[in-house]
Scaffold this active site. Structure first.
Site, PDB file in Angstrom:
ATOM      1  N   SER A 222     -11.043  -7.513   8.220  1.00  0.00           N
ATOM      2  CA  SER A 222     -12.262  -6.888   7.746  1.00  0.00           C
ATOM      3  C   SER A 222     -12.940  -7.937   6.881  1.00  0.00           C
ATOM      4  O   SER A 222     -12.349  -8.439   5.936  1.00  0.00           O
ATOM      5  CB  SER A 222     -11.881  -5.654   6.929  1.00  0.00           C
ATOM      6  OG  SER A 222     -13.015  -4.883   6.652  1.00  0.00           O
TER       7      SER A 222
ATOM      8  N   ARG B 126       0.792   0.913  10.422  1.00  0.00           N
ATOM      9  CA  ARG B 126       0.458   1.254   9.041  1.00  0.00           C
ATOM     10  C   ARG B 126       1.752   1.294   8.244  1.00  0.00           C
ATOM     11  O   ARG B 126       2.578   2.174   8.445  1.00  0.00           O
ATOM     12  CB  ARG B 126      -0.257   2.603   8.987  1.00  0.00           C
ATOM     13  CG  ARG B 126      -0.821   2.955   7.637  1.00  0.00           C
ATOM     14  CD  ARG B 126      -1.581   4.261   7.663  1.00  0.00           C
ATOM     15  NE  ARG B 126      -2.822   4.199   8.423  1.00  0.00           N
ATOM     16  CZ  ARG B 126      -3.948   3.616   7.988  1.00  0.00           C
ATOM     17  NH1 ARG B 126      -3.980   3.067   6.796  1.00  0.00           N
ATOM     18  NH2 ARG B 126      -5.023   3.593   8.739  1.00  0.00           N
TER      19      ARG B 126
ATOM     20  N   GLU C 296      -7.391  -2.707  13.889  1.00  0.00           N
ATOM     21  CA  GLU C 296      -8.169  -3.467  12.913  1.00  0.00           C
ATOM     22  C   GLU C 296      -7.259  -4.530  12.316  1.00  0.00           C
ATOM     23  O   GLU C 296      -6.328  -4.224  11.582  1.00  0.00           O
ATOM     24  CB  GLU C 296      -8.693  -2.529  11.821  1.00  0.00           C
ATOM     25  CG  GLU C 296      -9.520  -3.239  10.779  1.00  0.00           C
ATOM     26  CD  GLU C 296      -9.829  -2.342   9.577  1.00  0.00           C
ATOM     27  OE1 GLU C 296      -9.909  -1.107   9.758  1.00  0.00           O
ATOM     28  OE2 GLU C 296      -9.968  -2.881   8.466  1.00  0.00           O
TER      29      GLU C 296
ATOM     30  N   ARG D 159       0.856  -1.192   0.000  1.00  0.00           N
ATOM     31  CA  ARG D 159       0.000   0.000   0.000  1.00  0.00           C
ATOM     32  C   ARG D 159       0.889   1.239   0.000  1.00  0.00           C
ATOM     33  O   ARG D 159       1.746   1.375   0.868  1.00  0.00           O
ATOM     34  CB  ARG D 159      -0.864   0.036   1.273  1.00  0.00           C
ATOM     35  CG  ARG D 159      -1.666  -1.229   1.517  1.00  0.00           C
ATOM     36  CD  ARG D 159      -3.050  -1.168   0.922  1.00  0.00           C
ATOM     37  NE  ARG D 159      -3.703  -2.459   0.988  1.00  0.00           N
ATOM     38  CZ  ARG D 159      -4.610  -2.806   1.925  1.00  0.00           C
ATOM     39  NH1 ARG D 159      -4.940  -1.940   2.849  1.00  0.00           N
ATOM     40  NH2 ARG D 159      -5.183  -3.995   1.894  1.00  0.00           N
TER      41      ARG D 159
ATOM     42  N   ARG E 198      -0.155  -6.174  12.492  1.00  0.00           N
ATOM     43  CA  ARG E 198      -0.974  -5.741  13.627  1.00  0.00           C
ATOM     44  C   ARG E 198      -1.250  -6.897  14.588  1.00  0.00           C
ATOM     45  O   ARG E 198      -1.334  -6.700  15.805  1.00  0.00           O
ATOM     46  CB  ARG E 198      -2.294  -5.152  13.118  1.00  0.00           C
ATOM     47  CG  ARG E 198      -2.066  -3.837  12.384  1.00  0.00           C
ATOM     48  CD  ARG E 198      -3.350  -3.287  11.837  1.00  0.00           C
ATOM     49  NE  ARG E 198      -3.094  -2.096  11.033  1.00  0.00           N
ATOM     50  CZ  ARG E 198      -4.043  -1.429  10.392  1.00  0.00           C
ATOM     51  NH1 ARG E 198      -5.297  -1.829  10.458  1.00  0.00           N
ATOM     52  NH2 ARG E 198      -3.734  -0.363   9.688  1.00  0.00           N
TER      53      ARG E 198
END
Length: 420
Positions: free
Chosen positions: A348, A273, A345, A259, A387
RNA sequence: GGAGAGAUGCCCGAGAGGCCGAAGGGGCACGAUUGGAAAUCGUGUGUACCGCUAAUACCGGUACCGAGGGUUCGAAUCCCUCUCUCUCCGCCA
């Protein structure tokens, strides 16, 4: 991508949906306007082509003067047709651009809301870990134990990249294997697709054009670095027409994900992140009936990973305003990180109904002689690694700054119990 | 990187400017035959879109033969560009 007929049938329902999602309804009006103009042009074009086809048959039988006259007449019709064709193509392109900006319709059970606070906590597992000492965050733990090296990640790739080292690298590998093995037992077929994907694939799952600036692009070959295994795995079946008996199809894949996080600067410290991270993904292709039930089992499969790791987590049902563009219903799994003091998070899980399938053209035939229909697709992270690692490190630390390795990972680490 | 071959419907495969949405075969569906099945015979069987509709049912129409352009009154068929696949050579973990 929505079915144009769904929009035409009840534009006001779409308008409400857009507001609930905090989108402007300009796209809807623009669509309706373009669609009407497009239909009118298509209709006129069809009429003229019919005229031309009939004339062509006549001309074939004519000779001399009659033929010359008929040909001359058709020349003007042909000119008008090519004008119309250009107009149709133009309108269609504009209309398609607009429809690609209209998000999926949320399931009725999705709470209406416009911010993170409106997400509904539907389940909590375990208790937030309490310490009788000041817990460290994963950055301090990682550096003190020499298992994460942020500086050298920057050296070889740049800001937002990190290096796992020693027991850190081993635990990463253990986690990947633990997750894949669990998903294998849950009935998913493991696949290991390419890490780069072509343009058709990123269009198929919807990252292109909306998220194109968030992906790494190899210009020379027009290839894109995998932003999430959802892309290569879902597109495995691009343009396929499956038999009913082929469904459901459950895939799991481990793949590095990239990303660019263009324009974002906050939260870039540590591993929360980053530009490159490992992720184990779950993807389902199912019959339209019961796809939301499939979401519940997919969610449960992802939760099993966290339960196995004995991490405290909660499950959020996302509200309309916080859901992804293509999703009809999404649950987020948030694992607690006591050192950082936040919920992360880590997964998802979404049901996309036929929204992605329509774009990627993944269909099935209800019966061999019947018309094909779009399948429903779902996907969920069988957890994002960094994470998860953060949560493990911060939850399992002791006063001496050591980290207890979760029992389920020990078989993958030669029985080791502690990182010290 | 070099040389060659190819891309047609669910699959195989013909087709070489109008009679081609496309022969033939396979598969599949329906029907006949049968105690039942196999075999056989008959019929049907693409996708997208527009119009008409309660209808994703009929019916009428348009487009689609890898993609995009061009020539032509008319293109699966002729011309150009591109993409992909396969074979051989080179290079390479």
């Amino acid at each position: 991508m929505l079915d144009v007929n769904v929009i035409r049938e009840d534009p006001e329902a779409i308008r409400t949906m857009l507001r609930n999602r905090t989108y402007s309804d300009d796209v809807l009006d623009k669509f309706l306007e373009l669609d009407q103009a497009w239909r009118a042009a298509v209709e006129e074009g069809n009429r003229l082509r019919k005229q031309r086809n009939e004339a062509s048959l006549r001309i074939a039988k004519l000779n001399g003067k009659d033929k010359a006259e008929a040909v001359a007449e058709m020349k003007s019709v042909a000119a008008r047709i090519s004008e119309l064709e250009a107009r149709v193509a133009e309108l269609e392109a504009q209309r398609d651009d607009v429809i690609l900006l209209i998000p999926n319709i949320p399931h009725p059970t999705v709470p209406v809301g416009d911010c993170y606070e409106k997400n509904r906590v539907v389940m909590e597992h375990g208790k937030v870990t309490k310490f009788d000492f000041q817990p460290k965050d994963h950055i301090a733990l990682g550096e003190d134990l020499d298992i994460i090296d942020f500086q050298r990640g920057v050296k070889v790739a740049g800001s937002g990249f990190f290096v796992l080292k020693g027991d850190g690298a081993r635990m990463e590998r253990a986690l990947i294997n633990y997750m894949l093995d669990m998903h294998h037992r849950q009935g998913y077929t493991e696949v290991f697709p390419p890490v780069v994907v072509n343009r058709a694939a990123v269009i198929g799952t919807g990252q292109y054009p909306k998220m194109k600036d968030d992906m790494y692009w190899c210009e020379r070959d027009d290839l894109w670095l995998n932003p999430t295994a959802e892309v290569p795995v879902t597109n495995l079946l691009q343009d396929d027409i499956l038999a009913k008996e082929d469904l459901p199809i459950y895939y799991t894949a481990y793949l590095p994900s990239f990303r660019r996080e263009a324009g974002r600067h906050a939260e870039m410290k540590g591993m929360i992140r980053v530009h490159e991270f490992n992720k184990v993904e779950l993807v389902k292709f199912v019959l339209p009936d019961g796809s939301f039930q499939e979401l519940e089992t997919l969610l449960n499969d992802a939760q099993d990973v966290l339960r196995g790791l004995e991490l405290p987590f909660r499950t959020l049902l996302l509200c309309t305003g916080d859901m992804g563009f293509a999703s009809a219903k999404t649950y987020d799994l948030e694992s607690h990180a006591p050192g950082t003091g936040s919920w992360l998070e880590v997964s998802s899980c979404s049901c996309f109904t036929d929204f992605q399938a329509r774009r990627a053209r993944v269909k099935y035939r209800p019966e061999p002689h019947l018309k094909s229909e779009f399948v429903h697709t779902l996907n969920g992270s069988g957890l994002a690694l960094p994470r998860t690692m953060v949560s493990i490190m911060e939850n399992n630390q002791d006063r001496q700054g050591r980290i207890r390795i979760p029992e389920v990972l020990r078989p993958y680490m030669q029985g080791q119990e502690l990182i010290e």
